[in-house]
Design an enzyme around this catalytic site. Structure first.
Site, PDB file in Angstrom:
ATOM      1  N   LYS A   1       9.325  29.081   1.624  1.00 20.16           N
ATOM      2  CA  LYS A   1       8.212  29.005   0.668  1.00 20.16           C
ATOM      3  C   LYS A   1       8.742  29.093  -0.767  1.00 20.16           C
ATOM      4  O   LYS A   1       8.266  28.389  -1.661  1.00 20.16           O
ATOM      5  CB  LYS A   1       7.200  30.123   0.929  1.00 20.16           C
ATOM      6  CG  LYS A   1       6.407  29.995   2.208  1.00 20.16           C
ATOM      7  CD  LYS A   1       5.519  28.772   2.290  1.00 20.16           C
ATOM      8  CE  LYS A   1       4.340  28.834   1.357  1.00 20.16           C
ATOM      9  NZ  LYS A   1       3.430  27.649   1.552  1.00 20.16           N
TER      10      LYS A   1
ATOM     11  N   THR B   1      -0.303  21.016  14.551  1.00 20.14           N
ATOM     12  CA  THR B   1       0.713  21.779  15.268  1.00 20.14           C
ATOM     13  C   THR B   1      -0.018  22.819  16.112  1.00 20.14           C
ATOM     14  O   THR B   1      -1.251  22.856  16.139  1.00 20.14           O
ATOM     15  CB  THR B   1       1.646  22.509  14.290  1.00 20.14           C
ATOM     16  OG1 THR B   1       0.889  23.548  13.634  1.00 20.14           O
ATOM     17  CG2 THR B   1       2.245  21.566  13.249  1.00 20.14           C
TER      18      THR B   1
ATOM     19  N   ASP C   1       2.916  35.888  -1.500  1.00 18.90           N
ATOM     20  CA  ASP C   1       3.570  37.000  -2.209  1.00 18.90           C
ATOM     21  C   ASP C   1       4.949  37.319  -1.616  1.00 18.90           C
ATOM     22  O   ASP C   1       5.739  38.020  -2.241  1.00 18.90           O
ATOM     23  CB  ASP C   1       2.676  38.255  -2.195  1.00 18.90           C
ATOM     24  CG  ASP C   1       2.332  38.769  -0.802  1.00 18.90           C
ATOM     25  OD1 ASP C   1       2.754  38.151   0.200  1.00 18.90           O
ATOM     26  OD2 ASP C   1       1.636  39.802  -0.716  1.00 18.90           O
ATOM     27  N   GLU C   2       5.212  36.799  -0.403  1.00 17.83           N
ATOM     28  CA  GLU C   2       6.477  37.165   0.261  1.00 17.83           C
ATOM     29  C   GLU C   2       7.702  36.622  -0.475  1.00 17.83           C
ATOM     30  O   GLU C   2       8.818  37.080  -0.233  1.00 17.83           O
ATOM     31  CB  GLU C   2       6.485  36.671   1.710  1.00 17.83           C
ATOM     32  CG  GLU C   2       5.370  37.287   2.524  1.00 17.83           C
ATOM     33  CD  GLU C   2       5.604  37.249   4.027  1.00 17.83           C
ATOM     34  OE1 GLU C   2       6.723  36.912   4.459  1.00 17.83           O
ATOM     35  OE2 GLU C   2       4.660  37.540   4.770  1.00 17.83           O
TER      36      GLU C   2
HETATM   37  P1  NAD Z   1      -1.659  28.274   9.550  1.00 18.62           P
HETATM   38  O1  NAD Z   1      -0.374  28.401  10.275  1.00 18.62           O
HETATM   39  O2  NAD Z   1      -2.890  28.913  10.121  1.00 18.62           O
HETATM   40  O3  NAD Z   1      -2.028  26.722   9.367  1.00 18.62           O
HETATM   41  C1  NAD Z   1      -1.075  25.784   8.978  1.00 18.62           C
HETATM   42  C2  NAD Z   1      -1.679  24.391   9.156  1.00 18.62           C
HETATM   43  O4  NAD Z   1      -0.708  23.435   8.679  1.00 18.62           O
HETATM   44  C3  NAD Z   1      -1.980  24.030  10.600  1.00 18.62           C
HETATM   45  O5  NAD Z   1      -3.244  23.413  10.692  1.00 18.62           O
HETATM   46  C4  NAD Z   1      -0.879  23.050  10.976  1.00 18.62           C
HETATM   47  O6  NAD Z   1      -1.285  22.099  11.956  1.00 18.62           O
HETATM   48  C5  NAD Z   1      -0.608  22.386   9.637  1.00 18.62           C
HETATM   49  N1  NAD Z   1       0.746  21.823   9.552  1.00 18.62           N
HETATM   50  C6  NAD Z   1       1.914  22.446   9.870  1.00 18.62           C
HETATM   51  N2  NAD Z   1       2.959  21.611   9.670  1.00 18.62           N
HETATM   52  C7  NAD Z   1       2.432  20.447   9.201  1.00 18.62           C
HETATM   53  C8  NAD Z   1       2.997  19.212   8.785  1.00 18.62           C
HETATM   54  N3  NAD Z   1       4.313  18.990   8.828  1.00 18.62           N
HETATM   55  N4  NAD Z   1       2.171  18.236   8.344  1.00 18.62           N
HETATM   56  C9  NAD Z   1       0.827  18.445   8.296  1.00 18.62           C
HETATM   57  N5  NAD Z   1       0.250  19.589   8.680  1.00 18.62           N
HETATM   58  C10 NAD Z   1       1.030  20.575   9.123  1.00 18.62           C
HETATM   59  O7  NAD Z   1      -1.375  28.776   8.081  1.00 18.62           O
HETATM   60  P2  NAD Z   1      -2.293  29.636   7.091  1.00 18.62           P
HETATM   61  O8  NAD Z   1      -2.175  31.070   7.432  1.00 18.62           O
HETATM   62  O9  NAD Z   1      -3.625  29.000   7.006  1.00 18.62           O
HETATM   63  O10 NAD Z   1      -1.504  29.413   5.715  1.00 18.62           O
HETATM   64  C11 NAD Z   1      -1.796  28.294   4.881  1.00 18.62           C
HETATM   65  C12 NAD Z   1      -0.915  28.346   3.653  1.00 18.62           C
HETATM   66  O11 NAD Z   1      -1.167  29.549   2.938  1.00 18.62           O
HETATM   67  C13 NAD Z   1       0.585  28.354   3.961  1.00 18.62           C
HETATM   68  O12 NAD Z   1       1.231  27.552   3.011  1.00 18.62           O
HETATM   69  C14 NAD Z   1       0.999  29.815   3.802  1.00 18.62           C
HETATM   70  O13 NAD Z   1       2.327  29.906   3.391  1.00 18.62           O
HETATM   71  C15 NAD Z   1       0.044  30.264   2.719  1.00 18.62           C
HETATM   72  N6  NAD Z   1      -0.314  31.695   2.731  1.00 18.62           N
HETATM   73  C16 NAD Z   1      -0.791  32.277   3.862  1.00 18.62           C
HETATM   74  C17 NAD Z   1      -1.215  33.620   3.838  1.00 18.62           C
HETATM   75  C18 NAD Z   1      -1.778  34.303   5.058  1.00 18.62           C
HETATM   76  O14 NAD Z   1      -2.056  35.504   5.004  1.00 18.62           O
HETATM   77  N7  NAD Z   1      -2.007  33.600   6.163  1.00 18.62           N
HETATM   78  C19 NAD Z   1      -1.108  34.347   2.643  1.00 18.62           C
HETATM   79  C20 NAD Z   1      -0.585  33.705   1.504  1.00 18.62           C
HETATM   80  C21 NAD Z   1      -0.219  32.377   1.557  1.00 18.62           C
HETATM   81  O1  DAU Z   2       1.858  38.252   2.583  1.00 25.55           O
HETATM   82  C1  DAU Z   2       1.405  36.966   2.867  1.00 25.55           C
HETATM   83  C2  DAU Z   2       1.889  36.552   4.240  1.00 25.55           C
HETATM   84  O2  DAU Z   2       1.124  37.288   5.189  1.00 25.55           O
HETATM   85  C3  DAU Z   2       1.768  35.058   4.495  1.00 25.55           C
HETATM   86  O3  DAU Z   2       2.597  34.366   3.612  1.00 25.55           O
HETATM   87  C4  DAU Z   2       2.150  34.717   5.939  1.00 25.55           C
HETATM   88  O4  DAU Z   2       1.931  33.345   6.193  1.00 25.55           O
HETATM   89  C5  DAU Z   2       1.270  35.543   6.869  1.00 25.55           C
HETATM   90  O5  DAU Z   2       1.641  35.307   8.214  1.00 25.55           O
HETATM   91  C6  DAU Z   2       1.404  37.028   6.542  1.00 25.55           C
HETATM   92  O6  DAU Z   2       2.734  37.508   6.863  1.00 25.55           O
HETATM   93  P1  DAU Z   2       2.969  38.947   7.533  1.00 25.55           P
HETATM   94  O7  DAU Z   2       4.276  38.947   8.195  1.00 25.55           O
HETATM   95  O8  DAU Z   2       2.670  40.028   6.560  1.00 25.55           O
HETATM   96  O9  DAU Z   2       1.741  38.932   8.591  1.00 25.55           O
HETATM   97  P2  DAU Z   2       1.663  39.367  10.130  1.00 25.55           P
HETATM   98  O10 DAU Z   2       0.225  39.349  10.504  1.00 25.55           O
HETATM   99  O11 DAU Z   2       2.635  38.620  10.982  1.00 25.55           O
HETATM  100  O12 DAU Z   2       2.152  40.885  10.096  1.00 25.55           O
HETATM  101  C7  DAU Z   2       1.492  41.849   9.280  1.00 25.55           C
HETATM  102  C8  DAU Z   2       2.263  43.138   9.419  1.00 25.55           C
HETATM  103  O13 DAU Z   2       2.076  43.649  10.754  1.00 25.55           O
HETATM  104  C9  DAU Z   2       3.760  42.998   9.250  1.00 25.55           C
HETATM  105  O14 DAU Z   2       4.266  44.167   8.619  1.00 25.55           O
HETATM  106  C10 DAU Z   2       4.292  42.905  10.676  1.00 25.55           C
HETATM  107  C11 DAU Z   2       3.314  43.765  11.448  1.00 25.55           C
HETATM  108  N1  DAU Z   2       3.062  43.368  12.854  1.00 25.55           N
HETATM  109  C12 DAU Z   2       2.754  42.066  13.090  1.00 25.55           C
HETATM  110  C13 DAU Z   2       2.500  41.634  14.374  1.00 25.55           C
HETATM  111  C14 DAU Z   2       2.164  40.190  14.649  1.00 25.55           C
HETATM  112  C15 DAU Z   2       3.104  44.296  13.866  1.00 25.55           C
HETATM  113  O15 DAU Z   2       3.366  45.493  13.623  1.00 25.55           O
HETATM  114  N2  DAU Z   2       2.839  43.881  15.141  1.00 25.55           N
HETATM  115  C16 DAU Z   2       2.544  42.580  15.443  1.00 25.55           C
HETATM  116  O16 DAU Z   2       2.338  42.250  16.629  1.00 25.55           O
END
Ligand code: NAD
Ligand code: DAU
Length: 369
Positions: free
Chosen positions: A164, A37, A135-136
């Site tokens: 989730k 994606t 954690d969300e």
């Molecule tokens: P990301 O958005 O960077 O990557 C998601 C990946 O999944 C991409 O490579 C995308 O191509 C693939 N994908 C999406 N839909 C798909 C489908 N239908 N089939 C196959 N592949 C598909 O996400 P991330 O930040 O790396 O998060 C990974 C996992 O960890 C997620 O499940 C998210 O909920 C969880 N998570 C993320 C964070 C964070 O801070 N980013 C924290 C806690 C948990």
């Molecule tokens: O807590 C785990 C989660 O953390 C994961 O499950 C999600 O996949 C990941 O995207 C992340 O979610 P958040 O919403 O916490 O992350 P984000 O980086 O989007 O935002 C972090 C904080 O900053 C949130 O309080 C929103 C704020 N923010 C975000 C953006 C993109 C801003 O103030 N300005 C911005 O432009």
């Protein structure tokens, strides 16, 4: 030797996970399934492509037959499920994709796992289904509330976190009802390399370099608990090695920061990098740091995110006590490494943002098949 199917590993955490895993378990077989994606970038996995024990498959987790085929053909014993729609803001403007991928997609994986691994329920094949969650799902905390534990009641507030939460429940139910060998981890906010520049930290780093505003939602005093991505990968590794089937494990950094403080820190670090290295001003002429202005001159307060969760904090004492987890990276070192990585990898950022490399690599991949 394990044989892993890793979903979503062209994205941020999954990519870090497969790089980490193969650095620690060089003989294991790793098959990646990713739909590529907007958030998936095959460039991130290119260094692994020529390894004989690595395989990339472009495909959707919603394709149950494909997943069944891979589980059988590759004799997979461990499925690590990262694939998801992951950005809260996108879930507010377009929730359908979140329901489709995070709920229906996860269910498709569970169905495939059950049909292959539990084909004969009396004689299940050795297996583990590890679900990567967030954690969300626990909702939001007040300033003085204790951190989320594994016992905290689910109270998801955004379409993302609700999707989730639904997937977590499905994973739990497949264990309870069918005996599927599952574990789930719920992690706090990750930061580090290959982070798509729509999320707060990489967005700010790339915007500083491009001289674009740093958008702060609302009053900027929302709190997140930040963990270096490789420490999340180590946590998952421990759950795979020592975790108890049917259990969930919280993973976090015990590292709470207000958004505005994080953004100011990133600005200070960038100012320092430009002061120390004159060539950066030539490479990034649009940046205020190249024009004698501080990076924080770009900070711009904007309208708040709808339903914005105020505070997340993870109590990770269970995984620490039971599995020996401890983050290896301090926030100070991790964030410095991350700033440096974005300075040194602007071509990755340009490519992932434009999608240009992805389209090109997609064609190469199709040709090579
Ligand atoms: P990301 O958005 O960077 O990557 C998601 C990946 O999944 C991409 O490579 C995308 O191509 C693939 N994908 C999406 N839909 C798909 C489908 N239908 N089939 C196959 N592949 C598909 O996400 P991330 O930040 O790396 O998060 C990974 C996992 O960890 C997620 O499940 C998210 O909920 C969880 N998570 C993320 C964070 C964070 O801070 N980013 C924290 C806690 C948990
Ligand atoms: O807590 C785990 C989660 O953390 C994961 O499950 C999600 O996949 C990941 O995207 C992340 O979610 P958040 O919403 O916490 O992350 P984000 O980086 O989007 O935002 C972090 C904080 O900053 C949130 O309080 C929103 C704020 N923010 C975000 C953006 C993109 C801003 O103030 N300005 C911005 O432009």
């Amino acid at each position: 030797m394990k044989r892993l199917l890793v979903t979503g590993a062209a994205g941020f955490i999954g990519a870090n996970f497969v790089h980490y895993w193969l650095s620690q378990h060089a003989d294991d077989r790793v098959v990646v399934l990713d739909a590529l994606t907007y958030a998936g970038n095959l460039e991130t996995l290119m260094p692994l492509m020529d390894k004989p024990n690595f395989r990339f498959v472009k495909g959707n987790i919603g394709n149950t037959e494909l997943v069944e085929l891979l589980l059988r053909e590759e004799q997979i014993d461990t499925l690590v499920h990262f694939a998801a729609e992951s950005h809260v803001d996108r879930s507010i403007t377009g929730p359908d994709a979140f329901v489709e991928t995070n709920i229906i997609g996860t269910h498709s994986l569970l169905k495939a796992a059950r049909s292959v691994w539990l084909a004969d329920p009396a004689n299940p094949l050795p297996h583990r289904f590890h679900h990567v969650s967030t954690d969300e799902v626990y909702g939001t905390l007040g300033a003085n509330d204790p951190a989320f534990t594994e016992q905290t009641q689910y109270a998801p507030n955004s379409p993302y976190s609700a999707s989730k939460a639904a997937s977590d429940h499905l994973v739990r139910a497949y264990h309870h009802t069918y005996g599927l060998n599952v574990t789930t981890s719920n992690c706090s906010n990750n930061y580090g390399y290959y982070h798509f520049p729509e999320k707060l930290i990489p967005l700010c780093l790339t915007n500083i370099l491009e001289g674009k505003p740093l958008p702060i939602y609302g009053d900027g005093k929302q709190i997140r608990d930040w963990l270096f991505v490789e420490d999340h990968c180590r946590g998952i590794e421990l759950v795979l090695q020592k975790g108890v089937t049917g259990e969930t494990y919280n993973i976090g950094g015990v590292n709470e920061w207000q958004n505005i403080d994080i953004v100011n820190l990133l600005c200070e670090l960038m100012d320092g990098e430009f002061a120390a290295d004159a060539s950066l001003a030539e490479r990034y002429p649009q940046s205020p740091c190249a024009q004698g202005k501080p990076a924080n001159s770009l900070i711009t307060y904007v309208k708040d995110r709808a339903g914005h969760d105020r505070r997340y904090a993870i109590d990770c004492s269970k995984i620490e006590r039971e599995l020996g987890f401890k983050p290896a990276e301090t926030f100070e070192t991790g964030v410095r490494k991350t700033v440096r990585w974005y300075l040194d990898n602007q071509s990755w950022v340009d490519n992932v943002k434009s999608g240009a490399y992805q389209t090109w690599i997609d064609q190469q991949y199709t040709k090579r098949k």
